[in-house]
Motif scaffolding. Structure first.
Motif, PDB file in Angstrom:
ATOM      1  N   UNK A 291       0.839  -1.201   0.000  1.00 40.82           N
ATOM      2  CA  UNK A 291       0.000   0.000   0.000  1.00 40.82           C
ATOM      3  C   UNK A 291       0.867   1.240   0.000  1.00 40.82           C
ATOM      4  N   UNK A 292       0.384   2.271  -0.680  1.00 45.01           N
ATOM      5  CA  UNK A 292       1.001   3.602  -0.630  1.00 45.01           C
ATOM      6  C   UNK A 292      -0.031   4.538  -0.022  1.00 45.01           C
ATOM      7  N   UNK A 293       0.352   5.195   1.049  1.00 43.09           N
ATOM      8  CA  UNK A 293      -0.566   6.095   1.740  1.00 43.09           C
ATOM      9  C   UNK A 293       0.004   7.502   1.725  1.00 43.09           C
ATOM     10  N   UNK A 294      -0.774   8.416   1.141  1.00 44.81           N
ATOM     11  CA  UNK A 294      -0.334   9.807   1.009  1.00 44.81           C
ATOM     12  C   UNK A 294      -0.927  10.668   2.112  1.00 44.81           C
TER      13      UNK A 294
ATOM     14  N   UNK B  32       5.198   3.737   1.870  1.00 48.64           N
ATOM     15  CA  UNK B  32       4.895   2.396   1.380  1.00 48.64           C
ATOM     16  C   UNK B  32       4.905   1.414   2.542  1.00 48.64           C
ATOM     17  N   UNK B  33       3.928   0.515   2.547  1.00 43.28           N
ATOM     18  CA  UNK B  33       3.876  -0.509   3.588  1.00 43.28           C
ATOM     19  C   UNK B  33       3.482  -1.839   2.967  1.00 43.28           C
ATOM     20  N   UNK B  34       3.726  -2.912   3.729  1.00 39.94           N
ATOM     21  CA  UNK B  34       3.397  -4.249   3.243  1.00 39.94           C
ATOM     22  C   UNK B  34       4.647  -5.081   3.075  1.00 39.94           C
ATOM     23  N   UNK B  35       4.517  -6.162   2.325  1.00 38.50           N
ATOM     24  CA  UNK B  35       5.611  -7.107   2.139  1.00 38.50           C
ATOM     25  C   UNK B  35       6.241  -6.920   0.764  1.00 38.50           C
ATOM     26  N   UNK B  36       7.495  -6.493   0.733  1.00 49.16           N
ATOM     27  CA  UNK B  36       8.193  -6.317  -0.527  1.00 49.16           C
ATOM     28  C   UNK B  36       9.695  -6.385  -0.303  1.00 49.16           C
TER      29      UNK B  36
ATOM     30  N   UNK C 179      14.936   4.450   4.605  1.00 55.27           N
ATOM     31  CA  UNK C 179      14.736   3.725   5.857  1.00 55.27           C
ATOM     32  C   UNK C 179      13.252   3.703   6.244  1.00 55.27           C
ATOM     33  N   UNK C 180      12.516   4.729   5.820  1.00 53.31           N
ATOM     34  CA  UNK C 180      11.089   4.821   6.145  1.00 53.31           C
ATOM     35  C   UNK C 180      10.205   4.463   4.949  1.00 53.31           C
ATOM     36  N   UNK C 181      10.831   4.087   3.815  1.00 56.24           N
ATOM     37  CA  UNK C 181      10.071   3.762   2.599  1.00 56.24           C
ATOM     38  C   UNK C 181       9.105   4.886   2.238  1.00 56.24           C
ATOM     39  N   UNK C 182       9.589   6.092   2.339  1.00 54.72           N
ATOM     40  CA  UNK C 182       8.738   7.268   2.178  1.00 54.72           C
ATOM     41  C   UNK C 182       9.344   8.234   1.153  1.00 54.72           C
ATOM     42  N   UNK C 183       8.459   8.813   0.348  1.00 54.24           N
ATOM     43  CA  UNK C 183       8.856   9.845  -0.591  1.00 54.24           C
ATOM     44  C   UNK C 183       8.110  11.128  -0.234  1.00 54.24           C
TER      45      UNK C 183
END
Length: 119
Positions: free
Chosen positions: A3-6, A24-28, A74-78
């Motif tokens: 999932x991508x949460x804005x 971004x969250x989940x399994x990847x 590190x936070x999977x964040x843009x």
């Protein structure tokens, strides 16, 4: 499930600033390119800015010098820092990311966040 949460959209006056975030969250396994797109009413979705897994960036001509894209791996964040906003920046902004999972690489999209620039 990826999932991508804005977050971070809203109403701002011309000349103002906003900062968008997308996590971004989940399994990847990994995230490659991350970017922001926008779609104004009656128009097609357009690229705003992208950032590759390192630090290479690319911007639409209309936002160069005003917007800055960055990422925290590190936070999977843009992030998208938007300065000197103009009414023509009004649109729904979407986050996108090319993410590697066990089934391969796919592009994922966020749900969109509204940015309105108006006095």
């Amino acid at each position: 499930q990826v999932q991508l949460v804005e977050s971070g959209g809203g109403l701002v006056q011309p000349g103002g600033s906003l900062k968008l975030s997308c996590a971004a969250s989940g399994s990847f396994f990994s995230i490659n390119t991350m970017g922001w797109y926008r779609q104004a009413p009656g128009k097609e979705r357009e690229l705003v800015a992208v950032i590759i897994s390192g630090s290479s960036t690319n911007y639409a001509d209309s936002v160069k010098g005003r917007f800055t894209i960055s990422r925290d791996n590190a936070k999977n964040t843009v992030y998208l820092q938007m300065n000197s906003l103009k009414p023509e920046d009004t649109a729904v902004y979407y986050c996108a990311a090319d993410i590697e999972t066990w089934v391969g690489s796919s592009r994922y999209w966020g749900q969109g966040t509204q940015v309105t620039v108006s006095s």
